[in-house]
Write a protein that holds these residues in place. Structure first.
Motif: not given
Length: 99
Positions: A16, A53, A56-58, A60, A66-67, A70
């Motif tokens: 990140v 999750l 992480i998606v936010r 990314a 792409d999540p 990561l």
């Protein structure tokens, strides 16, 4: 100084941070765009948090990665030890061997 939550958290955080720095963004910028608190992003980058999750998606999405990138390559060996190391495949194999 607080240590990393796990090797998995440390690896995720490093990815990140690397993505953020590559874009030239501050932690405040990314946190604001991802709608998370800046201290939470700092803890993620230092490996001191286990982000959901959704987080992480936010993050990314804000970093335009792409999540999956990561978390790619992060596995059970990167987590703290468990009382047993069986996987679902191991359990199924044991059950078939008993029948």
């Amino acid at each position: 100084m607080v240590s990393a939550h796990s090797d998995a958290a440390r690896l995720l955080g490093a990815r990140v941070r690397e993505s953020r720095l590559r874009l030239g963004l501050s932690q405040e910028d990314v946190a604001d765009l991802a709608e998370i608190h800046v201290t939470n992003l700092g803890k993620i980058e230092r490996g001191q948090a286990n982000p959901s999750l959704t987080t992480i998606v936010r993050v990314a999405g804000v970093l335009d990665v792409d999540p999956g990138d990561l978390v790619r390559g992060i596995g059970l060996d990167h987590l703290p030890p468990r009382s047993h190391r069986l996987t679902a495949a191991d359990l199924i194999r044991e059950r078939k061997a008993r029948s």
